[in-house]
Design a protein around this motif. Structure first.
Motif, PDB file in Angstrom:
ATOM      1  N   ASN A 388      40.714 -16.672 -34.673  1.00 33.78           N
ATOM      2  CA  ASN A 388      40.705 -15.215 -34.695  1.00 33.78           C
ATOM      3  C   ASN A 388      41.340 -14.715 -33.392  1.00 33.78           C
ATOM      4  O   ASN A 388      40.903 -15.085 -32.305  1.00 33.78           O
ATOM      5  CB  ASN A 388      39.260 -14.720 -34.819  1.00 33.78           C
ATOM      6  CG  ASN A 388      39.130 -13.214 -34.815  1.00 33.78           C
ATOM      7  OD1 ASN A 388      39.570 -12.552 -33.880  1.00 33.78           O
ATOM      8  ND2 ASN A 388      38.500 -12.684 -35.839  1.00 33.78           N
ATOM      9  N   PRO A 389      42.390 -13.878 -33.457  1.00 41.01           N
ATOM     10  CA  PRO A 389      43.092 -13.458 -32.223  1.00 41.01           C
ATOM     11  C   PRO A 389      42.177 -12.808 -31.190  1.00 41.01           C
ATOM     12  O   PRO A 389      42.324 -13.065 -29.990  1.00 41.01           O
ATOM     13  CB  PRO A 389      44.140 -12.473 -32.741  1.00 41.01           C
ATOM     14  CG  PRO A 389      44.389 -12.894 -34.158  1.00 41.01           C
ATOM     15  CD  PRO A 389      43.060 -13.373 -34.674  1.00 41.01           C
ATOM     16  N   TYR A 393      41.314 -14.523 -27.542  1.00 43.98           N
ATOM     17  CA  TYR A 393      41.602 -13.799 -26.303  1.00 43.98           C
ATOM     18  C   TYR A 393      40.355 -13.735 -25.419  1.00 43.98           C
ATOM     19  O   TYR A 393      40.436 -13.941 -24.197  1.00 43.98           O
ATOM     20  CB  TYR A 393      42.092 -12.393 -26.626  1.00 43.98           C
ATOM     21  CG  TYR A 393      42.640 -11.658 -25.427  1.00 43.98           C
ATOM     22  CD1 TYR A 393      43.907 -11.929 -24.937  1.00 43.98           C
ATOM     23  CD2 TYR A 393      41.877 -10.698 -24.773  1.00 43.98           C
ATOM     24  CE1 TYR A 393      44.410 -11.265 -23.828  1.00 43.98           C
ATOM     25  CE2 TYR A 393      42.355 -10.018 -23.674  1.00 43.98           C
ATOM     26  CZ  TYR A 393      43.631 -10.316 -23.199  1.00 43.98           C
ATOM     27  OH  TYR A 393      44.113  -9.657 -22.095  1.00 43.98           O
ATOM     28  N   LEU A 394      39.201 -13.461 -26.012  1.00 42.09           N
ATOM     29  CA  LEU A 394      37.962 -13.395 -25.246  1.00 42.09           C
ATOM     30  C   LEU A 394      37.604 -14.758 -24.666  1.00 42.09           C
ATOM     31  O   LEU A 394      37.229 -14.861 -23.489  1.00 42.09           O
ATOM     32  CB  LEU A 394      36.828 -12.886 -26.140  1.00 42.09           C
ATOM     33  CG  LEU A 394      36.933 -11.444 -26.646  1.00 42.09           C
ATOM     34  CD1 LEU A 394      35.814 -11.146 -27.632  1.00 42.09           C
ATOM     35  CD2 LEU A 394      36.894 -10.447 -25.494  1.00 42.09           C
ATOM     36  N   ARG A 470      26.735 -12.567 -34.055  1.00 42.16           N
ATOM     37  CA  ARG A 470      26.637 -12.141 -35.444  1.00 42.16           C
ATOM     38  C   ARG A 470      27.615 -11.008 -35.726  1.00 42.16           C
ATOM     39  O   ARG A 470      28.278 -10.971 -36.755  1.00 42.16           O
ATOM     40  CB  ARG A 470      25.212 -11.689 -35.760  1.00 42.16           C
ATOM     41  CG  ARG A 470      25.006 -11.274 -37.219  1.00 42.16           C
ATOM     42  CD  ARG A 470      23.653 -10.635 -37.429  1.00 42.16           C
ATOM     43  NE  ARG A 470      22.570 -11.554 -37.117  1.00 42.16           N
ATOM     44  CZ  ARG A 470      21.646 -11.334 -36.208  1.00 42.16           C
ATOM     45  NH1 ARG A 470      21.684 -10.227 -35.494  1.00 42.16           N
ATOM     46  NH2 ARG A 470      20.679 -12.195 -35.991  1.00 42.16           N
ATOM     47  N   LYS A 471      27.720 -10.080 -34.789  1.00 38.61           N
ATOM     48  CA  LYS A 471      28.595  -8.921 -35.004  1.00 38.61           C
ATOM     49  C   LYS A 471      30.068  -9.282 -34.862  1.00 38.61           C
ATOM     50  O   LYS A 471      30.916  -8.771 -35.599  1.00 38.61           O
ATOM     51  CB  LYS A 471      28.221  -7.799 -34.036  1.00 38.61           C
ATOM     52  CG  LYS A 471      26.921  -7.116 -34.415  1.00 38.61           C
ATOM     53  CD  LYS A 471      26.515  -6.051 -33.420  1.00 38.61           C
ATOM     54  CE  LYS A 471      25.243  -5.373 -33.892  1.00 38.61           C
ATOM     55  NZ  LYS A 471      24.732  -4.410 -32.883  1.00 38.61           N
ATOM     56  N   LEU A 472      30.365 -10.141 -33.911  1.00 37.41           N
ATOM     57  CA  LEU A 472      31.750 -10.554 -33.761  1.00 37.41           C
ATOM     58  C   LEU A 472      32.195 -11.391 -34.949  1.00 37.41           C
ATOM     59  O   LEU A 472      33.350 -11.360 -35.364  1.00 37.41           O
ATOM     60  CB  LEU A 472      31.943 -11.350 -32.465  1.00 37.41           C
ATOM     61  CG  LEU A 472      31.852 -10.575 -31.148  1.00 37.41           C
ATOM     62  CD1 LEU A 472      32.023 -11.525 -29.980  1.00 37.41           C
ATOM     63  CD2 LEU A 472      32.899  -9.474 -31.092  1.00 37.41           C
ATOM     64  N   GLY A 473      31.237 -12.135 -35.508  1.00 37.88           N
ATOM     65  CA  GLY A 473      31.584 -13.050 -36.588  1.00 37.88           C
ATOM     66  C   GLY A 473      32.151 -14.320 -35.982  1.00 37.88           C
ATOM     67  O   GLY A 473      32.816 -14.295 -34.945  1.00 37.88           O
TER      68      GLY A 473
END
Length: 480
Positions: A388-389, A393-394, A470-473
């Motif tokens: 996931n881009p 990046y994070l 959970r929110k980021l997936g």
């Protein structure tokens, strides 16, 4: 506003009818009846897996003829339409189990006088389909009985409401309704209880502000984001000139782009130096803080950098003191001897401006509290999706910063503490303290008379990270 509605177990009594059909068939084959205390109808009987699948496949379309609306569904859907809501039916019936799912669905909706504006059919076995329809059609609310669908919608910043069923009770964060009356009340009050917030961030200082921005925008059921304001920083390991503001602005813009928020343009450059160094200019960020605070009844400022912008806003317009509340990540726990090496404390004149004012203040100390949020790149790679881009990046930013500047594997993602505090204060322990004064060694000494603030003394890093991931997936979630 548009609302996405599932049909089965949300509008129709799917499980109720299915259970009756299974009980009848079990009696016909001389079965013992319900033998398993499972919340799922299809697991309650002692049939083999093959027997159950065969019965379900061969009889579902016939069983569906007996579906009826859940009590008062039609009534409250009509009431929502009368209030101006658009009803988008999003059903998972296009999954190979019905010969003509669109025709049967349209006929059923007409038969029971269920009003709607548009009908979408998806594959019930593809968890992301409904979320994708909501995102493409600007549908912020999804009402469904599937916990997986609701979790997926939640991860992508939507507001799911789960219709309570025995099989979907294994969660404590998705909004739950037990009747159509509850659904109506929840929908009508959606957005009214959101926090109007400003995030004041030194985005390019470390690698944690980026996580905080992503966490905030993944929690839009909680936050109405009024603005992102760019705070100054002076840190020898990164920048020692005014370029920090411009790089922070670009970095905040970068995270918004990766979040798919290219249209979010409420990012404002702030102070280029500290009040400690004589800086006192009004700027975009200071003016925007004042404008927003005067407009709203209450604005929450989540400050995760030097508090210069906020202090200057209070200095230039004291009227905002009664209209804002500050949650600031800054300083250390009282057990630490001083705050000499704490980056958010470097503009001590700004800190004194805030501490000596009457503004409502919550302090989340860095060392001794937010330092509990230590993690590693290995944990991030496990919990997030490197393909996931945004996630990549994070993760790359965290990895680069910790290895290049801290020379260690474990490091706190400090700034998510402020976002998490607004999301759920129950993850934190706080106490009311006398606001301390600050001596020349940047140690706390004495206190301001009759001045109180909330200070966080502990946080639950497990619960915070669980909510963040959970929110980021993540990759692990997508494989469930």
């Amino acid at each position: 506003m548009r609302i996405g509605l599932d049909i089965d177990n949300v509008i129709s009594n799917f499980d109720e009818v299915l259970l009756k059909a299974y009980i009848k068939h079990d009696e016909e084959i001389g079965g013992p009846g319900i033998v398993n205390d499972s919340p799922k109808v299809r697991c309650k009987f002692n049939w083999t897996s093959e027997e159950e699948k065969k019965f379900y496949k061969n009889n579902l379309e016939k069983i569906a003829q007996d579906f009826e609306p859940i009590p008062e569904a039609s009534k409250y859907i009509k009431m929502l339409r009368d209030k101006g809501y658009e009803i988008y039916i999003i059903s998972g019936r296009d999954n190979g189990e019905y010969s003509n799912p669109r025709k049967m669905t349209e006929e059923w909706l007409a038969k029971y006088d269920i009003p709607y504006d548009k009908l979408f059919l998806t594959n019930a076995y593809n968890v992301h389909d409904k979320t994708e329809i909501c995102l493409k059609n600007n549908i912020p609310i999804l009402i469904d009985d599937s916990l997986k669908n609701c979790i997926d919608a939640y991860k992508f910043g939507l507001y799911p409401i789960i219709m309570d069923m025995p099989f979907n009770r294994d969660n404590d964060y998705i909004k739950r309704a037990h009747s159509w009356e509850e659904i109506y009340d929840i929908v009508c009050n959606y957005g009214k209880s959101k926090y109007k917030v400003i995030l004041d961030t030194d985005t390019y200082n470390e690698s944690d502000d980026q996580f905080a921005i992503a966490y905030m925008f993944k929690s839009l059921d909680i936050f109405d984001v009024e603005a992102i304001t760019i705070a100054p920083f002076r840190k020898e390991t990164r920048f020692y000139d005014d370029s920090g503001i411009e790089n922070s602005y670009k970095e905040a813009r970068k995270i918004c782009d990766l979040l798919g928020l290219k249209s979010f343009d409420r990012i404002f450059r702030g102070s280029t130096n500290y009040m400690l160094n004589g800086y006192s200019e009004r700027n975009e960020a200071v003016d925007k803080i004042i404008d927003i605070a005067l407009k709203n009844e209450k604005t929450y400022i989540m400050a995760i950098g030097a508090i210069t912008n906020v202090a200057l806003a209070i200095k230039y317009e004291p009227k905002i003191i009664d209209r804002i509340e500050i949650i600031w990540l800054g300083g250390h726990n009282f057990f630490y001897p001083n705050n000499l090496h704490e980056a958010n404390f470097k503009d001590v004149d700004a800190v004194k401006e805030i501490f000596s004012s009457d503004v409502k203040l919550t302090i989340i100390p860095c060392k001794g509290v937010a330092s509990n949020l230590e993690t590693t790149v290995y944990e991030l790679e496990h919990k997030m999706d490197i393909n996931n881009p945004l996630h990549k990046y994070l993760i790359d930013g965290f990895d680069y910063y910790t290895k290049t500047y801290q020379h260690r594997d474990r490091w706190p993602i400090w700034d998510i503490a402020v976002i998490a505090y607004m999301i759920n204060p129950r993850w934190f322990v706080r106490k009311v303290v006398d606001v301390p004064m600050i001596n020349k060694d940047l140690a706390y000494e004495g206190n301001y008379e009759n001045r109180k603030a909330d200070m966080v003394v502990y946080l639950s890093s497990y619960q915070i990270y669980d909510d963040l991931f959970r929110k980021l997936g993540g990759e692990n979630d997508s494989k469930e």
